[in-house]
Motif scaffolding. Sequence first.
Motif, PDB file in Angstrom:
ATOM      1  N   GLN A   1       0.834  -1.194   0.000  1.00 24.62           N
ATOM      2  CA  GLN A   1       0.000   0.000   0.000  1.00 24.62           C
ATOM      3  C   GLN A   1       0.874   1.251   0.000  1.00 24.62           C
ATOM      4  O   GLN A   1       0.596   2.196  -0.703  1.00 24.62           O
ATOM      5  CB  GLN A   1      -0.958  -0.033   1.185  1.00 24.62           C
ATOM      6  N   THR A   2       1.911   1.236   0.825  1.00 22.93           N
ATOM      7  CA  THR A   2       2.905   2.307   0.874  1.00 22.93           C
ATOM      8  C   THR A   2       4.241   1.638   1.178  1.00 22.93           C
ATOM      9  O   THR A   2       4.312   0.422   1.352  1.00 22.93           O
ATOM     10  CB  THR A   2       2.609   3.346   1.978  1.00 22.93           C
ATOM     11  N   GLU A   3       5.283   2.448   1.296  1.00 25.02           N
ATOM     12  CA  GLU A   3       6.592   1.909   1.671  1.00 25.02           C
ATOM     13  C   GLU A   3       6.556   1.268   3.057  1.00 25.02           C
ATOM     14  O   GLU A   3       7.343   0.390   3.364  1.00 25.02           O
ATOM     15  CB  GLU A   3       7.638   3.032   1.647  1.00 25.02           C
TER      16      GLU A   3
ATOM     17  N   HIS B   1       9.388  -7.602   4.081  1.00 22.32           N
ATOM     18  CA  HIS B   1       8.762  -6.680   3.139  1.00 22.32           C
ATOM     19  C   HIS B   1       8.824  -5.199   3.509  1.00 22.32           C
ATOM     20  O   HIS B   1       8.556  -4.359   2.651  1.00 22.32           O
ATOM     21  CB  HIS B   1       7.290  -7.063   2.944  1.00 22.32           C
ATOM     22  N   LEU B   2       9.090  -4.864   4.766  1.00 24.25           N
ATOM     23  CA  LEU B   2       9.068  -3.476   5.206  1.00 24.25           C
ATOM     24  C   LEU B   2      10.428  -3.068   5.779  1.00 24.25           C
ATOM     25  O   LEU B   2      11.209  -3.927   6.176  1.00 24.25           O
ATOM     26  CB  LEU B   2       7.983  -3.277   6.283  1.00 24.25           C
TER      27      LEU B   2
ATOM     28  N   LEU C   1      -0.075  -5.113   7.756  1.00 22.72           N
ATOM     29  CA  LEU C   1       1.102  -4.637   8.490  1.00 22.72           C
ATOM     30  C   LEU C   1       1.302  -3.151   8.243  1.00 22.72           C
ATOM     31  O   LEU C   1       1.190  -2.690   7.102  1.00 22.72           O
ATOM     32  CB  LEU C   1       2.363  -5.381   8.046  1.00 22.72           C
ATOM     33  N   GLN C   2       1.596  -2.417   9.310  1.00 21.17           N
ATOM     34  CA  GLN C   2       1.881  -0.983   9.220  1.00 21.17           C
ATOM     35  C   GLN C   2       3.075  -0.691  10.115  1.00 21.17           C
ATOM     36  O   GLN C   2       3.020  -0.915  11.329  1.00 21.17           O
ATOM     37  CB  GLN C   2       0.671  -0.176   9.692  1.00 21.17           C
TER      38      GLN C   2
END
Length: 117
Positions: A13-15, A57-58, A86-87
Amino acid sequence: MQLLPEVLAVQEQTEHSLVLQLQVQADLHYFPNHFAGFPLLPGVVQLNWVMHYAREHLPVTGEFQALENIKFQSIVQPGQRMQLHLQWRAATQRLEFEFSHGEQKFSSGRIVLMEAP
């Protein structure tokens, strides 16, 4: 034996946030002994998956420090499909997560990480 669920899709969704579509296979290592006659996925395994996929992934950094607002609302059984949201909040070193399927929530919370000195 398999330790991770099958990843069906990854939607960035975003970085700093993403959603993974997961299939929890019946032959995962955790099910035969947890519990006989009524297999379910332990909460600690869900937390391990959160960290695994976040680091994969992040841009997550730091080491585990604490858990905040952890809620286990529904059991996860073999064959279950679910999403992992996940955020990563780098400014506060918090990793927010939620396992769900449609309106059903399985677990959610935050993992607090601490930068190594």
